[in-house]
Design an enzyme around this catalytic site. Structure first.
Site, mmCIF file in Angstrom:
data_model
loop_
_atom_site.group_PDB
_atom_site.id
_atom_site.type_symbol
_atom_site.label_atom_id
_atom_site.label_comp_id
_atom_site.label_asym_id
_atom_site.label_seq_id
_atom_site.Cartn_x
_atom_site.Cartn_y
_atom_site.Cartn_z
ATOM 1 N N LYS A 112 0.935 -1.347 0.036
ATOM 2 C CA LYS A 112 -0.010 0.083 -0.050
ATOM 3 C C LYS A 112 0.784 1.111 -0.059
ATOM 4 C CE LYS A 112 -2.601 1.603 3.710
ATOM 5 N NZ LYS A 112 -2.579 3.154 3.791
ATOM 6 N N ASP A 160 -3.612 4.391 -1.791
ATOM 7 C CA ASP A 160 -4.492 4.759 -0.691
ATOM 8 C C ASP A 160 -4.375 6.227 -0.855
ATOM 9 O OD1 ASP A 160 -6.322 4.741 1.389
ATOM 10 O OD2 ASP A 160 -4.934 4.118 2.953
ATOM 11 N N LYS A 192 -7.517 8.099 -1.115
ATOM 12 C CA LYS A 192 -8.856 8.511 -0.545
ATOM 13 C C LYS A 192 -9.280 9.664 -1.478
ATOM 14 C CE LYS A 192 -8.279 6.478 4.188
ATOM 15 N NZ LYS A 192 -6.892 6.338 3.963
ATOM 16 N N ASP A 200 -13.554 14.562 -5.206
ATOM 17 C CA ASP A 200 -13.723 15.751 -5.869
ATOM 18 C C ASP A 200 -14.707 15.801 -6.728
ATOM 19 O OD1 ASP A 200 -12.725 18.325 -7.219
ATOM 20 O OD2 ASP A 200 -10.715 17.717 -6.576
ATOM 21 N N THR A 239 -12.388 5.958 10.385
ATOM 22 C CA THR A 239 -12.676 5.464 11.937
ATOM 23 C C THR A 239 -12.119 6.349 12.833
ATOM 24 O OG1 THR A 239 -10.253 4.622 11.448
ATOM 25 C CG2 THR A 239 -12.133 3.072 11.261
ATOM 26 N N ARG A 273 3.031 -0.795 10.909
ATOM 27 C CA ARG A 273 4.113 -1.022 11.727
ATOM 28 C C ARG A 273 4.548 -2.444 12.366
ATOM 29 N NH1 ARG A 273 1.443 4.038 14.576
ATOM 30 N NH2 ARG A 273 -0.365 2.925 13.790
HETATM 31 O O1 C5P Z 1 0.783 0.709 11.014
HETATM 32 P P1 C5P Z 1 -0.585 0.191 11.030
HETATM 33 O O2 C5P Z 1 -0.584 -1.200 10.877
HETATM 34 O O3 C5P Z 1 -1.396 0.887 11.956
HETATM 35 O O4 C5P Z 1 -0.982 0.941 9.512
HETATM 36 C C1 C5P Z 1 -2.447 0.687 9.148
HETATM 37 C C2 C5P Z 1 -2.445 1.298 7.990
HETATM 38 O O5 C5P Z 1 -3.756 1.434 7.363
HETATM 39 C C3 C5P Z 1 -2.140 2.914 7.735
HETATM 40 O O6 C5P Z 1 -1.372 3.119 6.440
HETATM 41 C C4 C5P Z 1 -3.080 3.884 7.827
HETATM 42 O O7 C5P Z 1 -2.975 4.739 7.123
HETATM 43 C C5 C5P Z 1 -4.430 2.839 7.304
HETATM 44 N N1 C5P Z 1 -5.477 2.836 7.808
HETATM 45 C C6 C5P Z 1 -5.790 2.686 9.194
HETATM 46 N N2 C5P Z 1 -7.076 3.063 9.706
HETATM 47 C C7 C5P Z 1 -8.083 3.307 8.826
HETATM 48 C C8 C5P Z 1 -7.826 3.566 7.531
HETATM 49 C C9 C5P Z 1 -6.478 3.286 6.905
HETATM 50 O O8 C5P Z 1 -5.154 2.454 9.973
HETATM 51 N N3 C5P Z 1 -9.352 3.492 9.333
#
Ligand code: C5P
Length: 235
Positions: free
Chosen positions: A38, A65, A67, A70, A120, A211
């Site tokens: 992603k 990603d 989002k 427009d 979220t 992460r």
């Molecule tokens: O590091 P982590 O596993 O928390 O990353 C989750 C990924 O998913 C990030 O790129 C974040 O922007 C994305 N994301 C999220 N929650 C959402 C939508 C997207 O954590 N509701």
């Protein structure tokens, strides 16, 4: 019913890294443990979008990603460019005009459109402050149904919403869930988390993990362990 997906292809690793060089180094380290990446705001706006083409050429899949939201014409032209780039998934906000334009512009390409229903980070009070009368649950349902009716391929949702949305929308819509944490790993700033196995059991098709993989001492083993967990849960 959608065809079963290879467990390795169900893990999408978020390349939330500051620049192209760091992202390329991570892709090299992950090697054949990961097939789907992603690219989000941070990397895309730091010159990382061309990596999508390189990943595609290397046989990987890419989720862009950004989002999008427009006027329809602008969304449509953006989606055409992303299809040309070889992306597999792109996100748009779940507004009817935006979703309709994205679905039309996708055309015959392999690009799939994912809609973000309600971010979220929003709760009922945030929605009210932004002028909405519906609460989160009702607005998610309304937008999810609109997305499906407009031919959107899938939704990005929290793993907690996945079971409900799967019931509501049936087997064909793709559910892509971030907020995944293998047992024992740090939650970081995620509040509503689930293990890979539970998210798969709840009906998620794809898991987005950042992460816990890219911040691990050994990212390749971390990714391989998640893929194993997905395979076991998918049976
Ligand atoms: O590091 P982590 O596993 O928390 O990353 C989750 C990924 O998913 C990030 O790129 C974040 O922007 C994305 N994301 C999220 N929650 C959402 C939508 C997207 O954590 N509701």
């Amino acid at each position: 019913m959608t065809a079963p997906i290879n467990p390795r292809d169900r893990l999408i690793v978020a390349l939330d890294l500051p620049d192209l060089r760091a992202a390329e180094a991570m892709v090299d380290r992950l090697d054949d443990a990961v097939s789907f990446y992603k690219i989000g705001y941070q990397l895309a706006y730091a010159g990382g979008l061309p990596l999508a083409r390189a990943l595609k050429a290397a046989g990987k899949k890419v989720f862009v990603d950004l989002k999008l939201h427009d006027i329809g014409n602008t969304v449509g032209r953006g989606v055409e460019s992303l299809a040309e780039l070889g992306a597999t998934f792109v996100t748009v906000h779940a507004y009817p005009q935006t979703m309709k334009a994205a679905v039309e512009a996708r055309g015959q390409s392999k690009l799939k459109i994912l809609a973000v229903t309600v971010l979220t980070s929003y709760d009922d009070a945030d929605l009210q402050e932004a002028g909405y009368q519906l609460g989160v649950r009702d607005l998610v349902e309304r937008r999810a149904r609109q997305a499906q009716a407009l031919g959107v391929n899938g939704l990005v949702c929290s793993p907690e919403e996945a079971g409900h949305l799967r019931q509501l929308l049936g087997p064909d819509i793709l559910l892509v869930t971030p907020g995944i944490r293998p047992a024992g790993s740090s939650a970081d700033d995620q509040k509503r988390i689930m293990t890979p196995a539970r998210a798969i059991a709840a009906g998620a098709n794809y898991l987005v993990v950042g992460r816990p993989v890219i911040g691990a001492d050994d990212p390749k083993s971390a990714a391989a362990a998640i893929v194993e967990e997905i395979a076991a849960a998918a049976g």
